[in-house]
Structure formats: C-alpha cells, structure tokens
Design an enzyme around this catalytic site. Structure first.
Site, PDB file in Angstrom:
ATOM      1  N   SER A  44       0.817  -1.203   0.000  1.00 27.85           N
ATOM      2  CA  SER A  44       0.000   0.000   0.000  1.00 27.85           C
ATOM      3  C   SER A  44       0.861   1.267   0.000  1.00 27.85           C
ATOM      4  O   SER A  44       1.756   1.415  -0.822  1.00 27.85           O
ATOM      5  CB  SER A  44      -0.961  -0.047   1.199  1.00 27.85           C
ATOM      6  OG  SER A  44      -1.986   0.904   1.078  1.00 27.85           O
ATOM      7  N   HIS A  79      -7.396  -5.777  -0.748  1.00 25.22           N
ATOM      8  CA  HIS A  79      -6.203  -4.984  -0.457  1.00 25.22           C
ATOM      9  C   HIS A  79      -5.363  -5.546   0.695  1.00 25.22           C
ATOM     10  O   HIS A  79      -4.134  -5.638   0.590  1.00 25.22           O
ATOM     11  CB  HIS A  79      -6.627  -3.546  -0.149  1.00 25.22           C
ATOM     12  CG  HIS A  79      -5.485  -2.587  -0.022  1.00 25.22           C
ATOM     13  ND1 HIS A  79      -4.620  -2.323  -1.051  1.00 25.22           N
ATOM     14  CD2 HIS A  79      -5.059  -1.822   1.023  1.00 25.22           C
ATOM     15  CE1 HIS A  79      -3.714  -1.435  -0.669  1.00 25.22           C
ATOM     16  NE2 HIS A  79      -3.955  -1.119   0.591  1.00 25.22           N
ATOM     17  N   ASP A 136      -8.778  -3.313  -5.852  1.00 29.34           N
ATOM     18  CA  ASP A 136      -8.675  -4.305  -4.773  1.00 29.34           C
ATOM     19  C   ASP A 136      -9.559  -3.966  -3.575  1.00 29.34           C
ATOM     20  O   ASP A 136      -9.384  -4.510  -2.491  1.00 29.34           O
ATOM     21  CB  ASP A 136      -7.219  -4.472  -4.333  1.00 29.34           C
ATOM     22  CG  ASP A 136      -6.615  -3.200  -3.722  1.00 29.34           C
ATOM     23  OD1 ASP A 136      -7.370  -2.268  -3.385  1.00 29.34           O
ATOM     24  OD2 ASP A 136      -5.378  -3.135  -3.578  1.00 29.34           O
TER      25      ASP A 136
END
Length: 412
Positions: A198, A392, A360
C-alpha cells in the site's frame, strides 16, 4: 619388503594426509556465508504498524482520559481505546497539529509518540499487541518466510514508520532504513529485497528516487510491490470529507474524521493528475462537483483549509515518471468493487452513496497500473502480476502472492 605391508603403509599415509585436508575443507565451508537467499525488508502501509505514546498533558478532553502516564502504551492498535467516550481521548492523543508557518506537523502538547520495533517484524505482524485476528497484518507472510528458512529480526526485518506523516517529515526514518539495508548486505552477503504494501510502496519510491544508481545496483536485489497507490486513491476524498472507519465497527466515520484529516499522509494520497483525467468527477454534491483541479475549493468547502497546505507540501514529493531504478514486481488485486466516486445528498457530514470501479477494494486499478509506464523508462525489469479477486489487505496472505514472492527470493 612385504607387498601387503607397503600397501598398508601407503594407505595410512594417504589417509593421514587426507584427514587434515578434509578438516581444512570443512573449516573453509564454515567460513563461507550460509546465506542462500537474499535478506528481506518489509515496509507496511497506512495504519500498518503499531504506534506507542507517553502522556504528560496540561489538560484532557474528558475526565475519563489519562493526563499522565509513567511509560509508553500502545496507541495503535488498541481496540479498548476505540470504545465510546474513550475514543475522544484517543483522537486527542493520536492527532497531529499542523503549523502553517513552519509547514510541518507536531504532536499535541504533552504527547510523545514513537514507533516501536524498527528492524523487527512484531509491530507489523499484528497491529494489536494482544494478537487478535482483527489486527493481523504481515503475520502470514512472515510465517511463510520463516518456513522458507528466514529468521525474524535477522534476515527478515521490518521497517515501520509514523504513517500519519508524509515522507518529507520522516527524514530520520530514511537514514535508518538505508543504514539497515547496508548492514544486512554486509551480514548476509548480498543485496536486499524490499517488500512493501500500500502506501509503503510510495514511501519506498520516494526513498529510491533519492539514492544514487550505483547504491541501488549494489544494495537492492528487487522491489516487490503489493497494492501500490502510485497515482493516489479515490476513497481519500471520502476520508477527508466525511471520514472512513476502515471497517472497524466500533468507530463512527465522523468521529474518526478529525484524526484522518490531521494526518498529512491522507492529503498526500489524493488522486494525481498523471493518472486520472482532469475531467473526472470524484465527488458529486447538489451544488458542486469536484475534480482533481478543485482541491482548493474542496478543502475550503469541507472546512479544512489546512488540508490544502498539506497537499501543496506533499504533491511534488514523488516524481511519477521517474522509475525506482531497481528490479520491480508489481502485484495488484482486481475484481473487487473499489470506491471510484461519491454522491453526497448532504455534504460533507453524511455518508455518501458510492460508485464503484475496478481494483482491490481500496486502491483503484488506474492507480496501481502506473508502474506500467516504467517498463520503458528503466533498464531493470518491471513485471506485473494480477491477483484476481484479491482484496487490499488479504493479498498479503494470498497463495499467489506468497508463491510469487517465494520465486523472487529462492529461485536462481
């Protein structure tokens, strides 16, 4: 002389010579590095590692709040601090205070926050020290690495940071990161593999863009990127406008909004014009529609003009067209409904209706595919791996992700 006796003596002589030689070879092998795989540094995303705080406050927002503590305690993630009323104490402690003159943030008066466990993995494996499942993050990946022959705190280490801040306010972190990479290179006899998730990917891009190419060629074996928001994230506009509880049911979005706004990293992750069309509307309201050209008005209309200054401070930190300059593996989730735009009937203090796109669930597909542009801009290989249906956070424990990582680390 007896032929048999001569043969025996010759055999003994050869044995006498071979034994010391064999021992020398064994000792020589012991001096060689046993390491057969590259060392690994794990870099978390936003909210992705524990934070600790110590208090000596001049005042508190509620009589139930602690004013002074003798030692550091877990500020993030501690679910007990997110309960009604107590959450007001938590927000007052974890928020940042922005100074428009210095263009920097500081902790609230009487609050000291630190990042535990730099070089270790514990603060990223479980965000909640009690190791509840709700706080499980890098645990499955680290367990897999251990199963492949790695050792926590040795050849697999974590690089946690204060994720509330953008890279321009985390200078000491990058110095420590560089030093740790160089140390691991020396200890384990080879370059390091960076594995980031991320926002941690954008942190690593910032770091790599500031290192000489000769340094990267020596110390970085590869960069494995998971769910990277290279071009920003559409849901950031909702976070800033009306808050987002990140699927933690005990937190109300409006309640958490103050903390989310105060984190400079939030404004840093707004969508960027190198990825999104200037004409795309992200927020619809009865009176105004907002594109990425309307950020100044957006911040003014939500009553948070500090956010505009934060965005100006951080927008140019990463050069979108400048590749990392190392072997790059971009893994990304698809097929999960991902917030793409927001319709507010009452703006900004009510939850919006959400229009979804591909991604995602957090990072939009348009953003994560920014790494495609680097394939023709650097000599090092840039590989992309789609993870269909991978959410995610869940992608860190995805079987395809782990198999891919294993190939990068262990295959010649």
């Amino acid at each position: 002389m007896d032929r048999h006796l001569c043969t025996c003596r010759e055999t003994q002589l050869r044995s006498g010579l071979l034994l010391p030689l064999f021992l020398l070879m064994m000792l020589a092998d012991l001096t060689l590095p046993a390491q057969r795989h590259p060392p690994v540094v794990l870099v978390p995303g936003d909210l992705g590692n524990q934070l600790e705080a110590k208090l000596d406050k001049p005042k508190v927002v509620h009589y139930l709040c602690s004013k002074k503590t003798d030692s550091y305690f877990t500020l993030w993630l501690n679910l007990e601090l997110l309960l009604p009323v107590i959450i007001d104490c938590w927000i007052d402690n974890i928020r940042l205070v922005y100074n428009r003159t210095s263009r920097a943030t500081q902790f609230p008066d009487g609050v000291d926050v630190r990042v535990p466990g730099f070089g270790e993995t514990f603060s990223m494996e479980f965000l909640d020290p009690s190791k509840r499942n709700v706080g499980s993050y890098f645990y499955t990946m680290v367990e897999s690495l251990v199963g492949w022959g790695y050792t926590r705190g040795e050849d697999v280490r974590g690089a946690p940071y204060d994720w509330r801040r953008a890279p321009n306010e985390n200078g000491p972190y990058f110095l420590a990161l560089r030093e740790m990479i160089e140390e691991m290179y020396q200890m384990y006899g080879g370059p390091v593999v960076l594995v980031a998730h991320s926002m941690g990917n954008v942190y690593m891009l910032y770091f790599l863009q500031r290192q000489p190419q000769v340094w990267k060629d020596k110390y970085i074996h590869a960069f494995v990127s998971l769910g990277a928001p290279w071009g920003g994230v559409a849901k950031t506009l909702r976070v800033l406008a009306s808050g987002d509880n990140n699927r933690i049911p005990v937190i109300g979005p409006l309640k958490i909004r103050e903390q989310q706004r105060s984190a400079v990293s939030t404004s840093w992750l707004l969508p960027y014009n190198h990825t999104w069309s200037h004409e795309k509307v992200f927020v619809y309201t009865p009176t105004t529609n907002y594109t990425l050209r309307d950020y100044h008005r957006f911040f003014r209309d939500i009553g948070f003009e500090d956010g505009w200054f934060m965005r100006q401070d951080t927008e140019g930190l990463v050069e979108a067209m400048t590749p990392p300059g190392v072997e790059l593996h971009c893994l990304y989730g698809t097929g999960v409904p991902t917030p793409n735009s927001f319709y507010y009937e009452s703006f900004p203090d009510r939850d919006p209706k959400i229009c979804f796109g591909d991604g995602d669930g957090t990072v939009n597909l348009e953003s994560v595919l920014q790494c495609q542009a680097w394939q023709s801009r650097q000599e090092h290989r840039v590989s992309l791996q789609e993870l269909p249906g991978s959410e995610h956070i869940e992608m860190l424990a995805n079987a395809t992700t782990l198999a891919y990582l294993k190939r990068v680390l262990l295959e010649p």
